[in-house]
Design a protein around this motif. Structure first.
Motif, PDB file in Angstrom:
ATOM      1  N   CYS A  95     -23.022  53.438 -17.713  1.00 12.12           N
ATOM      2  CA  CYS A  95     -24.193  53.466 -18.582  1.00 12.12           C
ATOM      3  C   CYS A  95     -23.784  53.003 -19.977  1.00 12.12           C
ATOM      4  O   CYS A  95     -22.668  53.263 -20.441  1.00 12.12           O
ATOM      5  CB  CYS A  95     -24.777  54.877 -18.653  1.00 12.12           C
ATOM      6  SG  CYS A  95     -26.248  55.004 -19.702  1.00 12.12           S
ATOM      7  N   SER A  96     -24.712  52.312 -20.656  1.00 13.71           N
ATOM      8  CA  SER A  96     -24.476  51.880 -22.035  1.00 13.71           C
ATOM      9  C   SER A  96     -25.820  51.759 -22.741  1.00 13.71           C
ATOM     10  O   SER A  96     -26.847  51.474 -22.106  1.00 13.71           O
ATOM     11  CB  SER A  96     -23.744  50.534 -22.053  1.00 13.71           C
ATOM     12  OG  SER A  96     -23.451  50.138 -23.380  1.00 13.71           O
ATOM     13  N   VAL A  97     -25.807  51.976 -24.042  1.00 10.87           N
ATOM     14  CA  VAL A  97     -27.016  51.865 -24.844  1.00 10.87           C
ATOM     15  C   VAL A  97     -26.728  50.926 -26.008  1.00 10.87           C
ATOM     16  O   VAL A  97     -25.605  50.884 -26.513  1.00 10.87           O
ATOM     17  CB  VAL A  97     -27.483  53.248 -25.341  1.00 10.87           C
ATOM     18  CG1 VAL A  97     -26.485  53.848 -26.300  1.00 10.87           C
ATOM     19  CG2 VAL A  97     -28.861  53.181 -25.974  1.00 10.87           C
ATOM     20  N   ASN A  98     -27.728  50.143 -26.414  1.00 10.99           N
ATOM     21  CA  ASN A  98     -27.491  49.204 -27.516  1.00 10.99           C
ATOM     22  C   ASN A  98     -27.424  49.948 -28.847  1.00 10.99           C
ATOM     23  O   ASN A  98     -27.762  51.138 -28.941  1.00 10.99           O
ATOM     24  CB  ASN A  98     -28.553  48.101 -27.535  1.00 10.99           C
ATOM     25  CG  ASN A  98     -29.940  48.640 -27.856  1.00 10.99           C
ATOM     26  OD1 ASN A  98     -30.170  49.857 -27.815  1.00 10.99           O
ATOM     27  ND2 ASN A  98     -30.866  47.759 -28.183  1.00 10.99           N
ATOM     28  N   SER A  99     -26.998  49.263 -29.898  1.00 15.08           N
ATOM     29  CA  SER A  99     -26.733  49.917 -31.180  1.00 15.08           C
ATOM     30  C   SER A  99     -28.000  50.473 -31.810  1.00 15.08           C
ATOM     31  O   SER A  99     -27.952  51.448 -32.558  1.00 15.08           O
ATOM     32  CB  SER A  99     -26.048  48.939 -32.147  1.00 15.08           C
ATOM     33  OG  SER A  99     -26.842  47.791 -32.342  1.00 15.08           O
ATOM     34  N   ALA A 105     -28.877  50.487 -20.385  1.00 14.32           N
ATOM     35  CA  ALA A 105     -28.484  49.856 -19.123  1.00 14.32           C
ATOM     36  C   ALA A 105     -27.723  50.885 -18.307  1.00 14.32           C
ATOM     37  O   ALA A 105     -26.872  51.608 -18.834  1.00 14.32           O
ATOM     38  CB  ALA A 105     -27.623  48.626 -19.381  1.00 14.32           C
ATOM     39  N   ALA A 106     -28.037  50.960 -17.020  1.00 16.31           N
ATOM     40  CA  ALA A 106     -27.380  51.942 -16.159  1.00 16.31           C
ATOM     41  C   ALA A 106     -27.158  51.343 -14.788  1.00 16.31           C
ATOM     42  O   ALA A 106     -27.974  50.570 -14.277  1.00 16.31           O
ATOM     43  CB  ALA A 106     -28.224  53.212 -16.051  1.00 16.31           C
ATOM     44  N   SER A 107     -26.020  51.710 -14.214  1.00 19.70           N
ATOM     45  CA  SER A 107     -25.674  51.298 -12.855  1.00 19.70           C
ATOM     46  C   SER A 107     -25.557  52.557 -12.016  1.00 19.70           C
ATOM     47  O   SER A 107     -24.824  53.486 -12.369  1.00 19.70           O
ATOM     48  CB  SER A 107     -24.352  50.527 -12.882  1.00 19.70           C
ATOM     49  OG  SER A 107     -24.042  50.042 -11.615  1.00 19.70           O
ATOM     50  N   LEU A 108     -26.316  52.586 -10.885  1.00 20.79           N
ATOM     51  CA  LEU A 108     -26.413  53.810 -10.086  1.00 20.79           C
ATOM     52  C   LEU A 108     -26.175  53.509  -8.615  1.00 20.79           C
ATOM     53  O   LEU A 108     -26.459  52.409  -8.132  1.00 20.79           O
ATOM     54  CB  LEU A 108     -27.784  54.473 -10.258  1.00 20.79           C
ATOM     55  CG  LEU A 108     -28.217  54.740 -11.699  1.00 20.79           C
ATOM     56  CD1 LEU A 108     -29.313  53.752 -12.075  1.00 20.79           C
ATOM     57  CD2 LEU A 108     -28.704  56.168 -11.874  1.00 20.79           C
ATOM     58  N   LEU A 130     -32.217  47.915 -16.472  1.00 20.67           N
ATOM     59  CA  LEU A 130     -32.383  47.809 -17.916  1.00 20.67           C
ATOM     60  C   LEU A 130     -33.666  48.533 -18.280  1.00 20.67           C
ATOM     61  O   LEU A 130     -34.742  48.209 -17.776  1.00 20.67           O
ATOM     62  CB  LEU A 130     -32.463  46.337 -18.344  1.00 20.67           C
ATOM     63  CG  LEU A 130     -32.651  46.094 -19.849  1.00 20.67           C
ATOM     64  CD1 LEU A 130     -31.419  46.544 -20.623  1.00 20.67           C
ATOM     65  CD2 LEU A 130     -32.950  44.618 -20.122  1.00 20.67           C
ATOM     66  N   VAL A 131     -33.566  49.539 -19.160  1.00 21.84           N
ATOM     67  CA  VAL A 131     -34.699  50.411 -19.463  1.00 21.84           C
ATOM     68  C   VAL A 131     -35.039  50.307 -20.949  1.00 21.84           C
ATOM     69  O   VAL A 131     -34.157  50.380 -21.805  1.00 21.84           O
ATOM     70  CB  VAL A 131     -34.377  51.879 -19.115  1.00 21.84           C
ATOM     71  CG1 VAL A 131     -35.602  52.764 -19.330  1.00 21.84           C
ATOM     72  CG2 VAL A 131     -33.866  52.003 -17.689  1.00 21.84           C
ATOM     73  N   LYS A 140     -36.356  47.303 -15.797  1.00 23.17           N
ATOM     74  CA  LYS A 140     -36.070  46.002 -15.219  1.00 23.17           C
ATOM     75  C   LYS A 140     -34.834  46.105 -14.335  1.00 23.17           C
ATOM     76  O   LYS A 140     -33.808  46.627 -14.752  1.00 23.17           O
ATOM     77  CB  LYS A 140     -35.842  44.980 -16.343  1.00 23.17           C
ATOM     78  CG  LYS A 140     -35.097  43.720 -15.944  1.00 23.17           C
ATOM     79  CD  LYS A 140     -35.909  42.803 -15.069  1.00 23.17           C
ATOM     80  CE  LYS A 140     -35.130  41.514 -14.772  1.00 23.17           C
ATOM     81  NZ  LYS A 140     -35.836  40.644 -13.841  1.00 23.17           N
ATOM     82  N   VAL A 141     -34.938  45.618 -13.093  1.00 25.36           N
ATOM     83  CA  VAL A 141     -33.787  45.581 -12.196  1.00 25.36           C
ATOM     84  C   VAL A 141     -32.979  44.320 -12.500  1.00 25.36           C
ATOM     85  O   VAL A 141     -33.461  43.205 -12.317  1.00 25.36           O
ATOM     86  CB  VAL A 141     -34.219  45.591 -10.719  1.00 25.36           C
ATOM     87  CG1 VAL A 141     -32.991  45.489  -9.812  1.00 25.36           C
ATOM     88  CG2 VAL A 141     -35.010  46.854 -10.400  1.00 25.36           C
ATOM     89  N   LEU A 142     -31.763  44.535 -12.975  1.00 28.25           N
ATOM     90  CA  LEU A 142     -30.882  43.399 -13.260  1.00 28.25           C
ATOM     91  C   LEU A 142     -30.124  42.939 -12.019  1.00 28.25           C
ATOM     92  O   LEU A 142     -29.962  41.749 -11.772  1.00 28.25           O
ATOM     93  CB  LEU A 142     -29.875  43.762 -14.352  1.00 28.25           C
ATOM     94  CG  LEU A 142     -30.433  44.035 -15.747  1.00 28.25           C
ATOM     95  CD1 LEU A 142     -29.299  44.418 -16.700  1.00 28.25           C
ATOM     96  CD2 LEU A 142     -31.175  42.832 -16.283  1.00 28.25           C
ATOM     97  N   LYS A 143     -29.631  43.895 -11.226  1.00 33.84           N
ATOM     98  CA  LYS A 143     -28.883  43.586 -10.011  1.00 33.84           C
ATOM     99  C   LYS A 143     -29.134  44.661  -8.977  1.00 33.84           C
ATOM    100  O   LYS A 143     -29.205  45.851  -9.303  1.00 33.84           O
ATOM    101  CB  LYS A 143     -27.378  43.520 -10.297  1.00 33.84           C
ATOM    102  CG  LYS A 143     -26.911  42.341 -11.136  1.00 33.84           C
ATOM    103  CD  LYS A 143     -26.671  41.109 -10.271  1.00 33.84           C
ATOM    104  CE  LYS A 143     -26.074  39.990 -11.115  1.00 33.84           C
ATOM    105  NZ  LYS A 143     -25.769  38.799 -10.325  1.00 33.84           N
ATOM    106  N   ALA A 144     -29.250  44.251  -7.743  1.00 27.76           N
ATOM    107  CA  ALA A 144     -29.303  45.179  -6.618  1.00 27.76           C
ATOM    108  C   ALA A 144     -28.396  44.580  -5.557  1.00 27.76           C
ATOM    109  O   ALA A 144     -28.796  43.678  -4.815  1.00 27.76           O
ATOM    110  CB  ALA A 144     -30.731  45.347  -6.109  1.00 27.76           C
TER     111      ALA A 144
END
Length: 824
Positions: A95-99, A105-108, A130-131, A140-144
């Motif tokens: 998981c990461s959040v912009n400044s 952004a999260a990967s689950l 991407l939330v 938004k689904v970036l990758k599945a």
């Protein structure tokens, strides 16, 4: 312990109380979502996910239904914030959040609990989303895909205003890295949304890699490329805009063919089997602001009796491979080896077995690094939880959720210095202490105290020499730019003694190939270090030959009265005056100085003034410790045990500074000589003087002549001193001693001066006997000749005798001397 951990964040103390308070408030309001369902039996799901460049910490937790939530701890305000909740039972990989905290952004992945239905898209193992979270809006689904993914927002070095575009790294287990460019716009007041989220622009950053490390502070990506059947380390620097640059490539002589896929510092994903950690390799990269570049590597364990690890010092052009014996067979290896970045040092340790503090600024000699093994207290007190170096001094304990700043413990190292330890450990600890940089005056005073009480405790090196050089190096090092390679670092240039418990092999390595031509900040320093290694095949070391020649030349000129340039010498002496004045002023601010220094002119030392303060402080410590008083400067008293001790310390200081060609404070030689007269028998005293250990100064000899009476013993001492004085000083001193011997010396000098240019002139053969007190023709003729010369000189040059020294004085001195020789 040797490492001092300061807690910056504790998940259980800084986040858990807030979550409990939120649960109570939400439950009381009857609301759902957010923190409402967090129950006591689910607090074990609370764990840290990531630490962003600005220090903010992202963590996750679950409610009683397994819904996964994300929280953020602001390290500046020390406040918590709920970011987002997925109302599904999922396991978070990354998981990461912009400044600006507008995008998350999260990967689950699917939860591992049995009986759970697939919450993800059909056929996918990992979902990257991407939330929009300001406020919560689109997802938004970036990758599945059917492989694990990690995410990391870039944090540009511009914090003054929000940027219109965010950049997100996506790292795939399928060995590629992509960068997404996400434009954001503001709608309806404070609402921030991603523009064209269905068609985000992206590009490949790297591919075909097996290992990668993220430097969150410097925004650098290191990765190892296995494309060309060899291990190639590469580094990408991300800039403030969307640009990134490949900075260098460097071959690495390590085997990664069967190591699998590994990421470092891309957050803490799903829990891993900790029991398998020792079986896998450890690899990490550390840099610091001085331009160092170190790759630390430990291969898979092949033996439970020893462990091997290597450090590639790219900024030095070589690697060192260490093999350390495991400290105790009764302490099995349950955790992997730990590497920690401590700026000027790298800590390598295995709890219960060994601790190695590697000097990365000067790694040439093993004695400048501290190695401990066995049942040492320092080893037993090391952190047993696996720690991960993030950036700079930050380390994270993923298991406990604690973020620390790690430092070398000054108190522990100072205690360690006093213990009876081998010389190489004392030297290493001395350098560790001086490099810490926190309250150097305090550390130096403690080291001086140790030296004063353990002056002969070291056999492989001189502690005074090592302290003076090392302290001076670390005091000016921060202000020097690319000059540290030329500065003296240690008095020890070679070390051949083996250190028990460890062996090492040093090998030259291929230098990194820089891919850019314009350098700033860290890259400029690294490039300078590489150039030094590249073009200085015989590594340059400081030596004092030039200073030695210049000083001898100046002293010689002073003795002969010839100067190459008055301005040049005046500048040197003016410099010395300023240095001494600064030292005196600084001393007055702290406390009055008890050592009688700086009380006389010392032209020789003023020609070579530099590192006076440390020597003054060593003397000051010894003086106060032995409780000496000003009356020690008088000769008409017997020496005490305290004076013997201080004399010994001063002699050791003189030995240390002489071989290094360092200056001494004005008054040092006077004080040293006075103590020498007190403490040494005459034959030993003269031996010290003849061999240059004691330097006879005008101040010391003048005091000796005035303080001592003319007993037979004192006469012998005075005469032995006078005949060893330089001519100019000797003439001055003789006039202070009312004694036939001094009269004899004065007379001889007077006669020598008169007869230097004497040309015999015709004289009357008749001598006027009435003008002489004794009828002794040879003496009478000689005195008459001297009288004529004096008269001629007086007429031509206005010459006068010095201090009433004339032919009459010479006659009286000759008669007294003859009478004494005849025993009359």
């Amino acid at each position: 312990m040797a490492l001092h951990l300061v807690t910056d964040f504790d998940l259980r103390k800084d986040a858990l109380p807030w979550l409990r308070a939120q649960r109570a408030s939400w439950t009381g309001a009857g609301a759902r979502g957010g923190c409402a369902g967090v129950l006591e039996n689910n607090y074990e799901s609370l764990r840290v996910l990531n630490v962003e460049r600005n220090g903010n910490i992202i963590y996750t937790y679950k409610d009683d239904k397994g819904n996964v939530s994300f929280g953020l701890y602001d390290c500046q305000t020390r406040q918590n914030e709920h970011l987002y909740t997925f109302e599904k039972d999922l396991q978070v990989v990354s998981c990461s959040v912009n400044s600006e905290r507008t995008l998350l952004a999260a990967s689950l992945v699917q939860s591992t609990k049995e009986g759970r239905k697939n919450e993800l898209q059909p056929g996918s193992k990992c979902l990257t989303l991407l939330v929009e979270i300001c406020p919560v809006n689109n997802v938004k689904v970036l990758k599945a895909v059917d492989s694990y993914l990690w995410v990391q927002f870039l944090y540009p070095h511009v914090d003054s205003h929000p940027l219109p575009e965010n950049h997100l790294l996506l790292i795939s287990e399928e060995k590629y890295i992509e960068q997404f460019h996400i434009q954001v716009i503001q709608e309806g007041g404070n609402r921030v949304v991603a523009k064209n989220s269905g068609h985000l622009r992206k590009e490949r950053v790297a591919e075909d890699f097996v290992w990668a490390q993220w430097d969150m502070s410097e925004q650098r990506l290191y990765y190892i490329d296995m494309k060309k059947s060899r291990t190639l380390l590469k580094c990408i620097q991300f800039c403030g805009d969307e640009n990134f640059k490949l900075m260098f490539e460097a071959p690495l002589d390590i085997s990664l063919s069967d190591s699998g896929f590994k990421l470092v510092n891309f957050g803490c994903g799903y829990p891993q089997d900790q029991e398998k950690l020792p079986k896998y390799l450890s690899l990490c990269i550390f840099t610091n602001r001085t331009g160092s570049l170190c790759v630390c590597y430990s291969p898979k364990f092949v033996s439970w009796e020893q462990i091997t690890y290597s450090v590639f010092y790219f900024h030095k052009g070589y690697s060192k491979t260490f093999t350390a014996a495991l400290g105790s067979v009764h302490s099995p290896v349950t955790k992997g080896i730990t590497f920690l970045n401590l700026e000027y040092y790298i800590a390598v340790y295995l709890p219960g077995h060994f601790f190695h503090l590697l000097n990365i600024q000067h790694p040439d000699l093993i004695c400048h690094s501290l190695f401990l093994t066995g049942s040492n207290d320092v080893i037993s007190m090391l952190p047993h939880s696996p720690l991960q170096s993030l950036s700079g001094s930050l380390v994270l304990d993923w298991c406990s959720g604690k973020l620390y700043r790690v430092f070398l413990s000054q108190s522990c190292l100072l205690q360690f210095l006093w213990h009876p330890r081998p010389d190489w450990e004392k030297m290493a600890v001395l350098h560790c202490l001086l490099s810490c940089g926190r309250d150097p005056q305090f550390v130096e005073s403690k080291i001086i105290q140790w030296i004063s009480e353990n002056i002969s405790a070291c056999y492989s090196f001189d502690p005074i020499q090592e302290f003076i050089i090392a302290s001076s190096y670390w005091s000016i090092y921060p202000e020097t730019s690319n000059m540290d390679t030329l500065l003296p670092y240690s008095s020890v240039l070679t070390w051949n003694t083996e250190i028990p418990g460890i062996t090492l092999v040093t090998e030259e390595i291929t230098l990194p190939l820089m891919k850019v031509h314009s350098f700033k900040s860290y890259w400029e320093k690294l490039n300078a270090n590489l150039d030094y290694v590249k073009y200085s095949k015989t590594h340059l070391h400081y030596n004092n030959n030039m200073v030695r020649r210049e000083w001898h030349s100046l002293i010689s000129e002073e003795k002969t009265g010839k100067r190459r340039s008055k301005v040049y010498v005046r500048n040197i002496l003016d410099n010395a005056v300023r240095v001494i004045s600064n030292l005196e002023a600084r001393n007055l601010v702290s406390e009055p100085r008890s050592t009688p220094l700086f009380q006389e002119e010392d032209n020789h030392q003023r020609l070579l003034v530099g590192l006076l303060d440390l020597i003054c402080r060593i003397l000051e410590t010894s003086w106060r410790k032995h409780n000496l008083h000003p009356w020690v400067l008088h000769f008409n008293r017997r020496a005490s045990a305290a004076e013997f001790a201080v004399f010994h310390i001063m002699t050791r200081i003189l030995e240390a500074t002489r071989s290094l060609f360092l200056p001494l404070p004005p008054g040092f030689h006077t004080l040293h000589t006075i103590l020498g007269v007190h403490c040494l028998p005459l034959h030993n005293l003269l031996h010290y003087i003849d061999n240059g250990v004691l330097l006879l100064t005008e101040t010391a000899v003048t005091r000796l002549m005035k303080d001592l009476d003319n007993t037979e013993k004192n006469e012998k001492l005075k005469f032995s001193i006078i005949v060893r004085l330089p001519p100019l000083i000797g003439q001055k001193i003789c006039r202070l001693w009312d004694h036939p011997m001094s009269s004899n010396i004065i007379s001889r000098n007077h006669v020598k001066q008169l007869l230097q240019n004497y040309k015999k002139q015709p004289q009357s053969s008749v001598i006027d006997k009435s003008s002489f007190s004794v009828e002794f023709l040879p003496l009478n003729y000689f005195i008459e000749t001297l009288t004529d010369i004096e008269s001629s000189n007086r007429a031509l040059y206005g010459f006068e005798g010095h201090d009433n020294v004339d032919a009459k004085f010479v006659e009286e001195a000759a008669l007294k001397h003859t009478t004494m020789l005849l025993g009359l």
